[in-house]
Design a protein around this motif. Sequence first.
Motif, mmCIF file in Angstrom:
data_model
loop_
_atom_site.group_PDB
_atom_site.id
_atom_site.type_symbol
_atom_site.label_atom_id
_atom_site.label_comp_id
_atom_site.label_asym_id
_atom_site.label_seq_id
_atom_site.Cartn_x
_atom_site.Cartn_y
_atom_site.Cartn_z
ATOM 1 N N LEU A 1 -45.039 -34.525 -86.826
ATOM 2 C CA LEU A 1 -46.180 -33.631 -86.586
ATOM 3 C C LEU A 1 -45.836 -32.567 -85.549
ATOM 4 O O LEU A 1 -46.159 -31.384 -85.722
ATOM 5 C CB LEU A 1 -47.395 -34.428 -86.118
ATOM 6 C CG LEU A 1 -48.225 -35.099 -87.198
ATOM 7 C CD1 LEU A 1 -49.273 -36.013 -86.580
ATOM 8 C CD2 LEU A 1 -48.879 -34.066 -88.085
ATOM 9 N N ALA A 2 -45.170 -32.978 -84.474
ATOM 10 C CA ALA A 2 -44.776 -32.026 -83.425
ATOM 11 C C ALA A 2 -43.774 -31.009 -83.969
ATOM 12 O O ALA A 2 -43.898 -29.800 -83.711
ATOM 13 C CB ALA A 2 -44.195 -32.766 -82.228
ATOM 14 N N ALA A 3 -42.797 -31.486 -84.724
ATOM 15 C CA ALA A 3 -41.801 -30.580 -85.298
ATOM 16 C C ALA A 3 -42.452 -29.613 -86.285
ATOM 17 O O ALA A 3 -42.136 -28.407 -86.303
ATOM 18 C CB ALA A 3 -40.691 -31.377 -85.983
ATOM 19 N N PRO B 1 -38.209 -20.045 -94.020
ATOM 20 C CA PRO B 1 -37.558 -21.333 -93.762
ATOM 21 C C PRO B 1 -38.307 -22.191 -92.750
ATOM 22 O O PRO B 1 -38.377 -23.414 -92.885
ATOM 23 C CB PRO B 1 -36.180 -20.954 -93.219
ATOM 24 C CG PRO B 1 -35.936 -19.585 -93.714
ATOM 25 C CD PRO B 1 -37.281 -18.929 -93.805
ATOM 26 N N LEU B 2 -38.912 -21.561 -91.753
ATOM 27 C CA LEU B 2 -39.679 -22.323 -90.767
ATOM 28 C C LEU B 2 -40.934 -22.923 -91.388
ATOM 29 O O LEU B 2 -41.300 -24.065 -91.103
ATOM 30 C CB LEU B 2 -40.021 -21.442 -89.566
ATOM 31 C CG LEU B 2 -38.830 -21.108 -88.678
ATOM 32 C CD1 LEU B 2 -39.169 -19.974 -87.718
ATOM 33 C CD2 LEU B 2 -38.373 -22.333 -87.902
ATOM 34 N N LEU B 3 -41.594 -22.173 -92.258
ATOM 35 C CA LEU B 3 -42.775 -22.711 -92.926
ATOM 36 C C LEU B 3 -42.394 -23.800 -93.924
ATOM 37 O O LEU B 3 -43.136 -24.768 -94.104
ATOM 38 C CB LEU B 3 -43.562 -21.593 -93.602
ATOM 39 C CG LEU B 3 -44.193 -20.584 -92.644
ATOM 40 C CD1 LEU B 3 -44.921 -19.492 -93.410
ATOM 41 C CD2 LEU B 3 -45.130 -21.263 -91.661
ATOM 42 N N LEU B 4 -41.237 -23.675 -94.560
ATOM 43 C CA LEU B 4 -40.759 -24.747 -95.445
ATOM 44 C C LEU B 4 -40.474 -26.013 -94.645
ATOM 45 O O LEU B 4 -40.787 -27.126 -95.089
ATOM 46 C CB LEU B 4 -39.502 -24.297 -96.202
ATOM 47 C CG LEU B 4 -39.712 -23.228 -97.259
ATOM 48 C CD1 LEU B 4 -38.367 -22.714 -97.761
ATOM 49 C CD2 LEU B 4 -40.540 -23.775 -98.412
ATOM 50 N N LEU B 5 -39.886 -25.852 -93.465
ATOM 51 C CA LEU B 5 -39.643 -27.000 -92.589
ATOM 52 C C LEU B 5 -40.964 -27.641 -92.172
ATOM 53 O O LEU B 5 -41.098 -28.875 -92.187
ATOM 54 C CB LEU B 5 -38.853 -26.567 -91.353
ATOM 55 C CG LEU B 5 -38.644 -27.635 -90.272
ATOM 56 C CD1 LEU B 5 -37.842 -28.806 -90.829
ATOM 57 C CD2 LEU B 5 -37.952 -27.028 -89.064
ATOM 58 N N ALA B 6 -41.948 -26.828 -91.843
ATOM 59 C CA ALA B 6 -43.263 -27.359 -91.465
ATOM 60 C C ALA B 6 -43.886 -28.131 -92.629
ATOM 61 O O ALA B 6 -44.434 -29.221 -92.427
ATOM 62 C CB ALA B 6 -44.181 -26.217 -91.025
ATOM 63 N N ALA B 7 -43.791 -27.584 -93.826
ATOM 64 C CA ALA B 7 -44.341 -28.277 -95.004
ATOM 65 C C ALA B 7 -43.642 -29.616 -95.206
ATOM 66 O O ALA B 7 -44.286 -30.627 -95.506
ATOM 67 C CB ALA B 7 -44.198 -27.402 -96.243
ATOM 68 N N PHE B 8 -42.330 -29.641 -95.038
ATOM 69 C CA PHE B 8 -41.564 -30.883 -95.155
ATOM 70 C C PHE B 8 -42.045 -31.916 -94.129
ATOM 71 O O PHE B 8 -42.316 -33.070 -94.468
ATOM 72 C CB PHE B 8 -40.071 -30.591 -94.962
ATOM 73 C CG PHE B 8 -39.216 -31.815 -94.896
ATOM 74 C CD1 PHE B 8 -38.771 -32.415 -96.056
ATOM 75 C CD2 PHE B 8 -38.851 -32.357 -93.675
ATOM 76 C CE1 PHE B 8 -37.974 -33.558 -95.996
ATOM 77 C CE2 PHE B 8 -38.066 -33.490 -93.599
ATOM 78 C CZ PHE B 8 -37.618 -34.095 -94.772
ATOM 79 N N CYS B 9 -42.162 -31.489 -92.881
ATOM 80 C CA CYS B 9 -42.596 -32.403 -91.803
ATOM 81 C C CYS B 9 -44.019 -32.895 -92.035
ATOM 82 O O CYS B 9 -44.302 -34.090 -91.889
ATOM 83 C CB CYS B 9 -42.491 -31.719 -90.446
ATOM 84 S SG CYS B 9 -40.799 -31.376 -89.919
ATOM 85 N N TYR B 10 -44.905 -31.993 -92.392
ATOM 86 C CA TYR B 10 -46.297 -32.374 -92.613
ATOM 87 C C TYR B 10 -46.444 -33.267 -93.841
ATOM 88 O O TYR B 10 -47.263 -34.188 -93.842
ATOM 89 C CB TYR B 10 -47.182 -31.140 -92.758
ATOM 90 C CG TYR B 10 -47.460 -30.395 -91.477
ATOM 91 C CD1 TYR B 10 -47.277 -30.972 -90.226
ATOM 92 C CD2 TYR B 10 -47.932 -29.092 -91.509
ATOM 93 C CE1 TYR B 10 -47.545 -30.277 -89.057
ATOM 94 C CE2 TYR B 10 -48.214 -28.391 -90.351
ATOM 95 C CZ TYR B 10 -48.014 -28.988 -89.134
ATOM 96 O OH TYR B 10 -48.296 -28.298 -87.982
#
Length: 142
Positions: free
Chosen positions: A10-12, A33-42
Amino acid sequence: MRAWARWMLLAAGTAAVALGVVGIVVPLLPTTPLLLLAAFCYARSSERFYNWLMDSPCLGGYIRNYRAGRGIPLLQKALTIAALWITITATAWLAVSALWLRLALLAVAVGVTAHLLWIPTCRPGGEAAENGDSPPAEEQEA
């Protein structure tokens, strides 16, 4: 999943969203890429946060267009390239005196520009309209 791992994801994800939003206006900070990383983490930590991100009118489109292979809208691509070159040029001539560093900045700008031009251009009224990401053509003309 353990509670500490869920909180770390969640923090990441939240940090990635924050940096992605900043990347919308800062040329060298990559938004998608940052939003893709956020989607992956969430997706792995919180269905609620994942749905919020994907349903966001401002941010969800980046992820949906990329996942569907539609790319970046033409206006966004043009504004990104223009902001990149303005920023790099101003930095190279106003803040950097070493020739090798100016050349390095130029190389970065050329590389980022080439990458952006390589990404497909998302056109309104194409597949995006069929998938609900933009209004149908008849609504756009009205």
